[in-house]
Design a protein around this motif. Structure first.
Motif, PDB file in Angstrom:
ATOM      1  N   LYS A 247       0.856  -1.189   0.000  1.00 19.48           N
ATOM      2  CA  LYS A 247       0.000   0.000   0.000  1.00 19.48           C
ATOM      3  C   LYS A 247       0.887   1.231   0.000  1.00 19.48           C
ATOM      4  CE  LYS A 247      -3.991   1.814   2.495  1.00 19.48           C
ATOM      5  NZ  LYS A 247      -4.334   2.155   3.880  1.00 19.48           N
ATOM      6  N   HIS A 248       0.782   2.039  -1.031  1.00 22.64           N
ATOM      7  CA  HIS A 248       1.628   3.224  -1.163  1.00 22.64           C
ATOM      8  C   HIS A 248       0.785   4.415  -1.590  1.00 22.64           C
ATOM      9  CE1 HIS A 248       5.066   0.503  -0.859  1.00 22.64           C
ATOM     10  NE2 HIS A 248       4.470  -0.265  -1.760  1.00 22.64           N
ATOM     11  N   ALA A 249       1.423   5.571  -1.639  1.00 21.86           N
ATOM     12  CA  ALA A 249       0.729   6.767  -2.109  1.00 21.86           C
ATOM     13  C   ALA A 249       0.236   6.523  -3.539  1.00 21.86           C
ATOM     14  CB  ALA A 249       1.680   7.957  -2.078  1.00 21.86           C
ATOM     15  N   TYR A 253       6.066   5.457  -7.077  1.00 17.89           N
ATOM     16  CA  TYR A 253       6.921   4.768  -8.053  1.00 17.89           C
ATOM     17  C   TYR A 253       6.876   3.246  -7.873  1.00 17.89           C
ATOM     18  CZ  TYR A 253       9.116   9.054  -9.841  1.00 17.89           C
ATOM     19  OH  TYR A 253       9.351  10.252 -10.447  1.00 17.89           O
ATOM     20  N   HIS A 254       6.366   2.803  -6.702  1.00  8.93           N
ATOM     21  CA  HIS A 254       6.243   1.355  -6.522  1.00  8.93           C
ATOM     22  C   HIS A 254       5.371   0.752  -7.610  1.00  8.93           C
ATOM     23  CE1 HIS A 254       8.270   0.567  -2.716  1.00  8.93           C
ATOM     24  NE2 HIS A 254       7.812   1.731  -2.277  1.00  8.93           N
ATOM     25  N   TYR A 255       4.256   1.451  -7.964  1.00  6.63           N
ATOM     26  CA  TYR A 255       3.302   0.870  -8.911  1.00  6.63           C
ATOM     27  C   TYR A 255       3.854   0.831 -10.333  1.00  6.63           C
ATOM     28  CZ  TYR A 255       0.219   1.470  -4.933  1.00  6.63           C
ATOM     29  OH  TYR A 255      -0.328   1.418  -3.691  1.00  6.63           O
ATOM     30  N   VAL A 260      11.817   0.381  -4.372  1.00  6.59           N
ATOM     31  CA  VAL A 260      11.917  -0.754  -3.455  1.00  6.59           C
ATOM     32  C   VAL A 260      12.003  -0.197  -2.034  1.00  6.59           C
ATOM     33  CG1 VAL A 260      14.449  -0.902  -3.651  1.00  6.59           C
ATOM     34  CG2 VAL A 260      13.145  -2.920  -2.948  1.00  6.59           C
ATOM     35  N   ASP A 261      11.382  -0.907  -1.100  1.00  4.55           N
ATOM     36  CA  ASP A 261      11.508  -0.577   0.325  1.00  4.55           C
ATOM     37  C   ASP A 261      12.335  -1.669   0.968  1.00  4.55           C
ATOM     38  OD1 ASP A 261       9.829   1.574  -0.012  1.00  4.55           O
ATOM     39  OD2 ASP A 261       8.062   0.596   0.868  1.00  4.55           O
ATOM     40  N   VAL A 262      13.259  -1.279   1.840  1.00 11.74           N
ATOM     41  CA  VAL A 262      14.073  -2.265   2.546  1.00 11.74           C
ATOM     42  C   VAL A 262      14.109  -1.907   4.024  1.00 11.74           C
ATOM     43  CG1 VAL A 262      15.503  -2.621   0.477  1.00 11.74           C
ATOM     44  CG2 VAL A 262      16.307  -1.108   2.305  1.00 11.74           C
ATOM     45  N   ASP A 306      11.309   3.483   9.767  1.00 10.67           N
ATOM     46  CA  ASP A 306      11.554   2.052   9.946  1.00 10.67           C
ATOM     47  C   ASP A 306      11.897   1.336   8.649  1.00 10.67           C
ATOM     48  OD1 ASP A 306       9.143   2.301   8.690  1.00 10.67           O
ATOM     49  OD2 ASP A 306       8.031   0.975  10.042  1.00 10.67           O
ATOM     50  N   HIS A 307      12.021   2.090   7.567  1.00 12.43           N
ATOM     51  CA  HIS A 307      12.454   1.465   6.312  1.00 12.43           C
ATOM     52  C   HIS A 307      13.068   2.536   5.405  1.00 12.43           C
ATOM     53  CE1 HIS A 307       8.594   3.112   4.902  1.00 12.43           C
ATOM     54  NE2 HIS A 307       9.051   2.970   3.655  1.00 12.43           N
ATOM     55  N   VAL A 308      13.827   2.072   4.431  1.00 10.68           N
ATOM     56  CA  VAL A 308      14.387   2.986   3.425  1.00 10.68           C
ATOM     57  C   VAL A 308      13.622   2.751   2.121  1.00 10.68           C
ATOM     58  CG1 VAL A 308      16.466   3.788   2.245  1.00 10.68           C
ATOM     59  CG2 VAL A 308      16.660   2.643   4.479  1.00 10.68           C
ATOM     60  N   HIS A 309      13.167   3.837   1.539  1.00 12.92           N
ATOM     61  CA  HIS A 309      12.498   3.774   0.244  1.00 12.92           C
ATOM     62  C   HIS A 309      13.445   4.371  -0.785  1.00 12.92           C
ATOM     63  CE1 HIS A 309       9.216   4.755  -2.757  1.00 12.92           C
ATOM     64  NE2 HIS A 309      10.033   5.762  -3.002  1.00 12.92           N
ATOM     65  N   VAL A 310      13.684   3.641  -1.859  1.00 15.21           N
ATOM     66  CA  VAL A 310      14.522   4.193  -2.931  1.00 15.21           C
ATOM     67  C   VAL A 310      13.859   3.918  -4.273  1.00 15.21           C
ATOM     68  CG1 VAL A 310      16.046   2.148  -3.115  1.00 15.21           C
ATOM     69  CG2 VAL A 310      16.883   4.385  -3.885  1.00 15.21           C
TER      70      VAL A 310
HETATM   71 ZN    ZN Z   1       8.481   2.883  -0.648  1.00 14.92          ZN
END
Ligand code: ZN
Length: 312
Positions: A247-249, A253-255, A260-262, A306-310
Protein backbone atom coordinates in the motif's frame (compact mmCIF):
# COMPACT_ATOMS: atom_id res chain seq x y z
CA UNK A 1 34.98 4.57 14.81
CA UNK A 2 35.98 5.96 11.46
CA UNK A 3 36.05 9.48 12.85
CA UNK A 4 38.22 8.44 15.75
CA UNK A 5 41.13 7.54 13.52
CA UNK A 6 41.61 11.06 12.31
CA UNK A 7 40.77 12.71 15.57
CA UNK A 8 43.44 10.89 17.53
CA UNK A 9 45.83 13.72 16.73
CA UNK A 10 45.81 15.63 19.99
CA UNK A 11 45.27 19.36 19.68
CA UNK A 12 48.52 21.24 19.29
CA UNK A 13 48.56 23.11 22.53
CA UNK A 14 50.44 26.31 22.95
CA UNK A 15 50.67 25.41 26.65
CA UNK A 16 52.82 22.38 25.95
CA UNK A 17 54.92 24.09 23.28
CA UNK A 18 58.38 25.18 24.25
CA UNK A 19 58.23 28.84 25.05
CA UNK A 20 60.04 30.05 21.99
CA UNK A 21 59.48 33.72 21.45
CA UNK A 22 57.88 34.35 18.06
CA UNK A 23 58.85 37.99 18.30
CA UNK A 24 62.54 37.44 18.75
CA UNK A 25 62.54 34.73 16.09
CA UNK A 26 60.76 37.00 13.69
CA UNK A 27 63.22 39.81 14.32
CA UNK A 28 65.96 37.47 13.14
CA UNK A 29 64.14 37.22 9.84
CA UNK A 30 63.66 40.93 9.29
CA UNK A 31 65.00 42.06 5.96
CA UNK A 32 65.90 38.55 4.84
CA UNK A 33 64.39 36.61 1.96
CA UNK A 34 62.60 33.40 2.84
CA UNK A 35 65.37 31.42 1.20
CA UNK A 36 68.05 33.15 3.21
CA UNK A 37 65.98 32.86 6.38
CA UNK A 38 65.47 29.19 5.71
CA UNK A 39 69.18 28.63 5.17
CA UNK A 40 70.13 30.38 8.38
CA UNK A 41 67.44 28.86 10.58
CA UNK A 42 67.22 25.29 9.32
CA UNK A 43 70.01 23.49 11.15
CA UNK A 44 69.54 20.10 9.49
CA UNK A 45 67.72 18.94 6.40
CA UNK A 46 66.77 15.36 7.14
CA UNK A 47 66.17 14.42 3.51
CA UNK A 48 63.01 12.36 3.74
CA UNK A 49 64.67 9.33 5.27
CA UNK A 50 63.64 10.54 8.71
CA UNK A 51 60.62 8.44 9.65
CA UNK A 52 57.55 10.36 10.71
CA UNK A 53 57.30 11.05 14.41
CA UNK A 54 60.95 10.26 15.15
CA UNK A 55 62.06 13.85 15.52
CA UNK A 56 63.95 14.33 18.77
CA UNK A 57 62.44 16.77 21.24
CA UNK A 58 65.24 19.21 20.40
CA UNK A 59 64.40 18.95 16.70
CA UNK A 60 60.72 19.48 17.49
CA UNK A 61 61.49 22.55 19.60
CA UNK A 62 63.76 23.90 16.90
CA UNK A 63 61.05 23.40 14.25
CA UNK A 64 58.45 25.09 16.48
CA UNK A 65 60.75 28.15 16.78
CA UNK A 66 61.48 28.13 13.07
CA UNK A 67 57.80 27.90 12.12
CA UNK A 68 56.78 30.63 14.56
CA UNK A 69 59.43 32.83 13.04
CA UNK A 70 57.97 32.45 9.55
CA UNK A 71 55.52 35.30 10.08
CA UNK A 72 52.52 33.31 8.87
CA UNK A 73 49.07 34.28 10.17
CA UNK A 74 46.91 32.09 12.41
CA UNK A 75 44.55 31.60 9.44
CA UNK A 76 47.46 30.41 7.32
CA UNK A 77 48.52 28.02 10.05
CA UNK A 78 44.99 26.66 10.37
CA UNK A 79 45.03 25.98 6.65
CA UNK A 80 48.41 24.25 6.90
CA UNK A 81 47.18 22.24 9.91
CA UNK A 82 44.13 21.10 7.96
CA UNK A 83 46.32 19.99 5.08
CA UNK A 84 48.78 18.07 7.23
CA UNK A 85 45.99 16.61 9.36
CA UNK A 86 46.61 18.13 12.76
CA UNK A 87 44.10 19.99 14.92
CA UNK A 88 43.44 23.33 13.19
CA UNK A 89 43.83 25.76 16.07
CA UNK A 90 46.17 28.17 14.29
CA UNK A 91 48.89 27.70 16.94
CA UNK A 92 52.15 26.00 16.01
CA UNK A 93 53.24 23.55 18.69
CA UNK A 94 54.91 20.13 18.79
CA UNK A 95 51.87 18.27 17.43
CA UNK A 96 51.72 20.50 14.37
CA UNK A 97 55.45 20.03 13.82
CA UNK A 98 55.12 16.25 13.97
CA UNK A 99 52.13 16.33 11.58
CA UNK A 100 54.13 18.53 9.19
CA UNK A 101 57.01 16.02 9.35
CA UNK A 102 54.67 13.13 8.53
CA UNK A 103 53.18 15.12 5.64
CA UNK A 104 56.67 15.98 4.37
CA UNK A 105 57.73 12.33 4.54
CA UNK A 106 54.78 11.36 2.32
CA UNK A 107 55.53 14.20 -0.10
CA UNK A 108 59.21 13.48 -0.67
CA UNK A 109 60.41 16.43 1.35
CA UNK A 110 62.96 16.52 4.14
CA UNK A 111 60.85 15.47 7.13
CA UNK A 112 62.12 18.10 9.55
CA UNK A 113 58.75 19.59 10.51
CA UNK A 114 59.85 23.02 9.31
CA UNK A 115 57.59 24.83 6.90
CA UNK A 116 60.37 26.25 4.72
CA UNK A 117 59.92 27.65 1.21
CA UNK A 118 59.82 24.23 -0.47
CA UNK A 119 57.28 22.76 1.95
CA UNK A 120 55.18 25.91 1.82
CA UNK A 121 55.21 25.76 -1.97
CA UNK A 122 54.04 22.18 -1.96
CA UNK A 123 51.41 22.91 0.68
CA UNK A 124 50.10 25.75 -1.47
CA UNK A 125 49.96 23.52 -4.53
CA UNK A 126 48.16 20.78 -2.64
CA UNK A 127 45.77 22.97 -0.71
CA UNK A 128 44.58 25.21 -3.49
CA UNK A 129 46.77 28.09 -2.49
CA UNK A 130 44.80 28.36 0.71
CA UNK A 131 47.91 28.75 2.84
CA UNK A 132 48.49 31.93 0.94
CA UNK A 133 45.46 33.37 2.71
CA UNK A 134 41.70 33.23 2.51
CA UNK A 135 41.30 29.59 3.37
CA UNK A 136 40.12 28.61 -0.10
CA UNK A 137 37.33 26.06 -0.07
CA UNK A 138 38.00 24.82 3.44
CA UNK A 139 35.17 26.71 5.12
CA UNK A 140 32.68 23.89 5.50
CA UNK A 141 30.43 23.96 8.55
CA UNK A 142 30.59 21.06 11.01
CA UNK A 143 27.34 19.65 9.64
CA UNK A 144 28.61 19.95 6.04
CA UNK A 145 31.75 18.12 7.10
CA UNK A 146 29.83 15.28 8.73
CA UNK A 147 27.44 15.03 5.77
CA UNK A 148 30.45 14.77 3.44
CA UNK A 149 32.08 12.15 5.67
CA UNK A 150 28.91 10.03 5.51
CA UNK A 151 28.54 10.59 1.78
CA UNK A 152 32.13 9.58 1.08
CA UNK A 153 31.94 6.58 3.37
CA UNK A 154 28.81 5.47 1.50
CA UNK A 155 30.58 5.60 -1.86
CA UNK A 156 32.16 2.20 -1.31
CA UNK A 157 35.75 3.29 -1.95
CA UNK A 158 38.32 0.70 -1.01
CA UNK A 159 40.89 1.66 1.59
CA UNK A 160 43.53 1.77 -1.16
CA UNK A 161 41.38 4.16 -3.17
CA UNK A 162 40.88 6.34 -0.10
CA UNK A 163 44.66 6.50 0.35
CA UNK A 164 45.01 7.55 -3.29
CA UNK A 165 42.47 10.30 -2.70
CA UNK A 166 44.19 11.39 0.52
CA UNK A 167 47.61 11.60 -1.15
CA UNK A 168 46.15 13.62 -4.01
CA UNK A 169 44.46 16.13 -1.71
CA UNK A 170 47.34 16.24 0.77
CA UNK A 171 45.75 14.82 3.92
CA UNK A 172 47.18 12.03 6.09
CA UNK A 173 46.93 8.85 4.02
CA UNK A 174 45.46 6.44 6.58
CA UNK A 175 42.81 4.98 4.28
CA UNK A 176 39.90 6.25 6.38
CA UNK A 177 37.76 9.23 5.38
CA UNK A 178 37.13 11.52 8.34
CA UNK A 179 36.74 15.27 8.89
CA UNK A 180 40.34 16.18 8.05
CA UNK A 181 40.18 14.30 4.76
CA UNK A 182 36.91 16.01 3.90
CA UNK A 183 38.40 19.46 4.56
CA UNK A 184 41.44 18.63 2.45
CA UNK A 185 39.14 17.40 -0.34
CA UNK A 186 37.18 20.66 -0.21
CA UNK A 187 40.39 22.70 -0.50
CA UNK A 188 41.50 20.54 -3.42
CA UNK A 189 38.12 20.92 -5.13
CA UNK A 190 38.30 24.70 -4.78
CA UNK A 191 41.65 24.63 -6.54
CA UNK A 192 40.34 22.45 -9.36
CA UNK A 193 37.23 24.36 -10.34
CA UNK A 194 34.89 21.95 -8.57
CA UNK A 195 32.16 22.62 -6.07
CA UNK A 196 34.04 22.65 -2.74
CA UNK A 197 31.67 20.46 -0.75
CA UNK A 198 34.19 17.81 0.35
CA UNK A 199 32.15 15.06 -1.34
CA UNK A 200 33.88 12.75 -3.79
CA UNK A 201 30.97 12.63 -6.23
CA UNK A 202 31.30 11.59 -9.87
CA UNK A 203 32.98 14.83 -11.06
CA UNK A 204 35.54 14.88 -8.25
CA UNK A 205 36.19 11.15 -8.55
CA UNK A 206 36.73 11.59 -12.28
CA UNK A 207 39.22 14.40 -11.76
CA UNK A 208 41.02 12.40 -9.07
CA UNK A 209 41.03 9.36 -11.36
CA UNK A 210 39.35 7.05 -8.83
CA UNK A 211 36.27 4.86 -9.06
CA UNK A 212 33.53 4.22 -6.54
CA UNK A 213 33.64 0.66 -5.26
CA UNK A 214 31.01 -1.99 -4.83
CA UNK A 215 30.13 -2.26 -8.51
CA UNK A 216 27.35 0.29 -8.13
CA UNK A 217 26.06 1.16 -11.64
CA UNK A 218 26.20 4.91 -11.00
CA UNK A 219 25.73 5.61 -14.71
CA UNK A 220 23.48 2.63 -15.41
CA UNK A 221 19.82 2.52 -16.44
CA UNK A 222 16.98 2.83 -13.92
CA UNK A 223 16.36 -0.89 -13.94
CA UNK A 224 20.07 -1.67 -13.50
CA UNK A 225 20.19 0.67 -10.54
CA UNK A 226 17.05 -0.76 -8.98
CA UNK A 227 18.33 -4.26 -9.47
CA UNK A 228 21.64 -3.30 -7.83
CA UNK A 229 19.72 -1.66 -4.96
CA UNK A 230 17.87 -4.91 -4.21
CA UNK A 231 21.02 -7.03 -4.43
CA UNK A 232 22.97 -4.59 -2.32
CA UNK A 233 20.27 -4.43 0.38
CA UNK A 234 20.28 -8.20 0.71
CA UNK A 235 24.08 -8.33 0.53
CA UNK A 236 24.47 -6.03 3.54
CA UNK A 237 21.82 -7.87 5.58
CA UNK A 238 18.63 -5.90 4.96
CA UNK A 239 15.36 -7.44 3.79
CA UNK A 240 13.14 -6.26 0.97
CA UNK A 241 9.74 -5.34 2.39
CA UNK A 242 8.02 -4.02 -0.72
CA UNK A 243 8.57 -3.75 -4.44
CA UNK A 244 5.53 -3.29 -6.72
CA UNK A 245 2.94 -4.50 -4.25
CA UNK A 246 1.77 -3.19 -0.90
CA UNK A 247 0.00 0.00 0.00
CA UNK A 248 1.63 3.22 -1.16
CA UNK A 249 0.73 6.77 -2.11
CA UNK A 250 -1.51 6.89 -5.24
CA UNK A 251 1.24 7.88 -7.69
CA UNK A 252 4.01 5.96 -5.97
CA UNK A 253 6.92 4.77 -8.05
CA UNK A 254 6.24 1.35 -6.52
CA UNK A 255 3.30 0.87 -8.91
CA UNK A 256 5.49 1.56 -11.94
CA UNK A 257 8.17 -0.86 -10.75
CA UNK A 258 10.76 1.79 -10.04
CA UNK A 259 10.90 1.62 -6.23
CA UNK A 260 11.92 -0.75 -3.45
CA UNK A 261 11.51 -0.58 0.32
CA UNK A 262 14.07 -2.27 2.55
CA UNK A 263 14.31 -2.68 6.31
CA UNK A 264 16.64 -3.99 8.98
CA UNK A 265 18.95 -2.59 11.62
CA UNK A 266 19.31 1.18 11.88
CA UNK A 267 23.04 1.07 11.11
CA UNK A 268 22.49 -1.01 7.97
CA UNK A 269 19.63 1.21 6.82
CA UNK A 270 21.95 4.17 7.33
CA UNK A 271 24.67 2.51 5.27
CA UNK A 272 22.15 1.63 2.57
CA UNK A 273 20.85 5.20 2.50
CA UNK A 274 24.30 6.64 1.79
CA UNK A 275 25.19 3.89 -0.65
CA UNK A 276 22.00 4.72 -2.59
CA UNK A 277 22.60 8.46 -2.16
CA UNK A 278 25.83 8.09 -4.13
CA UNK A 279 23.84 6.59 -7.02
CA UNK A 280 21.76 9.74 -7.54
CA UNK A 281 18.32 8.17 -7.04
CA UNK A 282 15.05 9.77 -8.13
CA UNK A 283 13.67 9.27 -4.62
CA UNK A 284 15.37 8.21 -1.40
CA UNK A 285 13.68 8.41 1.98
CA UNK A 286 15.00 7.42 5.38
CA UNK A 287 14.13 10.05 7.96
CA UNK A 288 17.17 9.60 10.25
CA UNK A 289 19.45 10.41 7.27
CA UNK A 290 17.22 12.70 5.21
CA UNK A 291 15.48 12.49 1.88
CA UNK A 292 16.03 12.96 -1.84
CA UNK A 293 13.38 13.87 -4.42
CA UNK A 294 14.26 14.16 -8.11
CA UNK A 295 17.92 14.09 -7.23
CA UNK A 296 17.72 16.96 -4.71
CA UNK A 297 18.35 16.66 -0.97
CA UNK A 298 15.07 17.73 0.63
CA UNK A 299 15.51 16.45 4.21
CA UNK A 300 13.32 13.99 6.08
CA UNK A 301 9.75 13.74 4.75
CA UNK A 302 8.30 11.76 7.67
CA UNK A 303 6.87 8.26 7.77
CA UNK A 304 10.22 6.67 6.91
CA UNK A 305 11.80 5.82 10.24
CA UNK A 306 11.55 2.05 9.95
CA UNK A 307 12.45 1.46 6.31
CA UNK A 308 14.39 2.99 3.43
CA UNK A 309 12.50 3.77 0.24
CA UNK A 310 14.52 4.19 -2.93
CA UNK A 311 13.35 4.78 -6.50
CA UNK A 312 15.23 5.28 -9.74
ZN1 ZN B 1 8.48 2.88 -0.65
Amino acid sequence: MQHAVESTTAPASSAQAPQASPESSRSDLRGMSFAAASASLAPVQLKGAQAAGTLSSAQVASAVRYNRGRGLSAAQWRSIQKTVGSAADGVVGPNTVRAVARWQASHHLGADGMVGPQTLGKLNAGAGGSTGGGGGGAKLTASQVSAAVRYNQGRGFSSTTVKTIQKAVGSGADGVIGPNTVRAIAAWQANHGLSADGKVGPATAGKLGVKAGGGAPVNGSRSQKLSYAKQHAVAIGLRITSTTGGKHAPNSYHYSGRAVDVAGSASKMRQFYWDMHAMRPTELFYDPCGGVKHGQDIGAIGGHNDHVHVAF
